[in-house]
Design a protein around this motif. Structure first.
Motif, PDB file in Angstrom:
ATOM      1  N   LYS A   5       0.843  -1.200   0.000  1.00 59.87           N
ATOM      2  CA  LYS A   5       0.000   0.000   0.000  1.00 59.87           C
ATOM      3  C   LYS A   5       0.874   1.244   0.000  1.00 59.87           C
ATOM      4  CE  LYS A   5      -1.912   3.568   2.355  1.00 59.87           C
ATOM      5  NZ  LYS A   5      -1.348   4.532   3.294  1.00 59.87           N
ATOM      6  N   ASP A 206      -4.881   2.335   4.538  1.00 65.83           N
ATOM      7  CA  ASP A 206      -4.119   1.311   5.275  1.00 65.83           C
ATOM      8  C   ASP A 206      -5.047   0.131   5.597  1.00 65.83           C
ATOM      9  OD1 ASP A 206      -2.029   3.187   5.435  1.00 65.83           O
ATOM     10  OD2 ASP A 206      -2.708   3.935   7.373  1.00 65.83           O
ATOM     11  N   LYS A 261      -0.351   9.029  13.323  1.00 61.82           N
ATOM     12  CA  LYS A 261      -1.086   9.023  12.063  1.00 61.82           C
ATOM     13  C   LYS A 261      -0.493   8.067  11.039  1.00 61.82           C
ATOM     14  CE  LYS A 261      -1.953  12.394   8.478  1.00 61.82           C
ATOM     15  NZ  LYS A 261      -1.013  13.249   7.758  1.00 61.82           N
TER      16      LYS A 261
HETATM   17 MG    MG Z   1      -2.110   7.619   5.959  1.00 64.68          MG
END
Ligand code: MG
Ligand code: ADP
Ligand code: ASP
Length: 466
Positions: A5, A206, A261
């Motif tokens: 990803k 994610d 984050k």
């Molecule tokens: Mg992100």
């Protein structure tokens, strides 16, 4: 099978897409690969702002739409020669026109529902994936665009839809298992059973990667971003922060839930269930080993460090309910929680002193005023009879969370933590410790943000090289 990803931070422009493609090509030499992409950097924020502007009927809509179009078109022009440009630009142009039509609809009715907002936001990931597939194909990678809405099934909670795992896993297997080539899948986006577009919550790509990885029983889920891994604290606030080589899934979940984050908190859930390790890597520095997130018993950790990391959530408000009249009344807390739940208000942290004289509730500032009004309504009889005192909303606060498996059973941790903060002159408003002893969280004034994080980092994590 590997799932890779790449976040918006890795997809700022043509250069970023080139680097990403190089990493994908390398991975595809040895393994079957599925790729999940976010929107290009800043695009989701821009789309939200576009929708809000359309809703208000304000100026600037055209310019902002042009900026989105240009970000994608410029990337195509920087990446591809004239012969390949037209076929790459065509699908982007069609999508941009479709987006403009949706926004025009919003402008006409002056309303952007959560459902429409999800549709608007979905264009970010769909555009970046279309662009990346064109470039990958031009570079000789057999990339195939797969519509996330055909494989990620959700409910209708627009803005942060809940995933139907069994159904999604079946769809993922059906669609991807027989596929030859590299599947490129938009992150963050899903659809209801009726095919209505939904999103999984900000930073949700994610999570998509993890859902795809679990559906395919991947051997690893790699999250590529713009830092060398999960750091011991937010590097923008604590310059000494260092990469954590390995984290347990629980630690990763706590760190991300409390504001780190770098990874979405739900990402760990599907991966843990299927025992799939997650690797956080830097697309700007692929040689760096990154951070491994796996089951606690499988990872080696630095036994010398008392804590693993620090995270923080900004934009916090709190309400402190005090009064002797609460003492021993069964169901008092239940009433408060039920009233807030009816209004859809999320309590992020709770603490009740053992005297039962105070209950402290912590909210996001965006929900603070509504929470206060709800509590005033629900507790009107007690306020009237003076069984509890008038309460107010305290604002401009911050939650800091100190996390680590090593804290478990280490006596004196809390004492050391709060002494260090005391010496720095930081006033603590509320404390909560999870019974797992993996996490101590507390609320302070926002003005002490950097000082608090640096103080804790120096107290527990100094001496580690960056
Ligand atoms: Mg992100
Ligand atoms: P992406 O676009 O790749 O999804 P994000 O911006 O969502 O990237 O997340 C990466 C950013 O998270 C980093 O650039 C960093 O500034 C920030 N961050 C905050 N806390 C941490 C932390 N503890 N470890 C690593 N990065 C962090
Ligand atoms: N593009 C979405 C966001 O900005 C999802 C993601 O980047 O993970 O929130």
């Amino acid at each position: 099978m590997k799932v890779l990803k790449f976040g918006g931070s890795s997809l700022a422009n043509g250069e970023g897409i080139k680097a990403v493609t190089g990493i994908v090509a390398e991975a595809a030499r040895d393994d079957r690969v599925a790729v999940v992409l976010s929107a290009m950097k800043g695009v989701t924020d821009r789309l939200i702002s576009l929708a809000r502007k359309a809703e208000e009927g304000s100026d600037g809509l055209k310019d902002e739409m042009e900026a989105i179009r240009a970000q994608h078109f410029d990337a195509v022009r920087s990446l591809l020669g004239p012969a390949d440009q037209a076929s790459a630009l065509m699908p982007l142009a069609i999508m941009c026109n479709e987006l403009e039509e949706v926004l025009h609809g919003v402008e006409l009715i002056r309303e952007c529902s959560a459902r429409t907002m999800d549709l608007v936001m979905s264009f970010g990931e769909r555009l970046s994936c279309s662009l990346a597939v064109s470039y990958m194909c031009a570079r000789g990678i057999a990339a195939v665009l797969v519509d996330a809405r055909e494989i990620v099934r959700t409910d209708e909670r627009f803005g942060s839809a809940a995933v139907d795992f069994p159904k999604s896993y079946t769809l993922i297997r059906e669609k991807l298992e027989g596929l030859t080539g590299v599947a490129v899948i938009p992150g963050f986006v899903g659809a209801t059973a009726k095919g209505v577009t939904t999103t999984l919550g900000r930073n949700g790509s994610d999570y998509t990667a993890s859902i795809i990885g679990a559906g395919l029983d991947a051997k690893v889920i790699e999250i590529w971003t713009d830092v060398d891994g999960v750091l011991s604290a937010d590097p923008r606030i604590v310059p000494d922060a260092f990469v954590i080589p390995a984290l347990s899934s629980e630690e990763a979940m706590e760190l991300s839930y409390f504001g780190a984050k770098v990874i979405h908190p739900y990402t760990m859930v599907p991966a843990v269930e299927r025992n799939i390790p997650i690797l956080i890597k830097n697309s700007l520095n692929p040689a760096a080993p990154g951070t491994l997130i796996a089951a606690a018993e499988t990872i080696k950790r630095d036994g010398a460090l008392p804590i693993t990391g620090i995270a923080s959530i900004e934009g916090i408000s709190l309400v402190n309910i005090e009064g002797g009249g609460m003492m021993g009344i069964p169901g008092f807390a239940a009433r408060i929680f039920a009233a807030l739940a009816r209004e859809g208000i999320n309590i992020i942290m709770i603490s009740q002193a053992s005297s039962e004289h105070t209950i402290c509730l912590v909210f996001r500032t965006a929900e603070g005023e509504r929470a206060l009004a709800t509590l005033n309504r629900e507790l009107a009889p007690e306020l009237h009879s003076r069984r509890i005192e008038r309460f107010e909303l305290m604002q401009e606060l911050l939650i800091v969370s100190v996390i680590g498996e090593n804290m478990h059973g280490t006596p004196g941790m809390a004492g050391r933590l709060f002494s260090a903060l005391g010496r720095a002159g930081i006033n603590i408003l509320v404390i909560a410790q999870g019974s797992s002893e993996r996490n101590i969280s507390f609320v302070i004034e926002a003005k002490n943000h950097a000082l608090a994080l640096r103080t804790i980092h120096a107290e527990f994590l100094s001496g580690r090289r960056k």
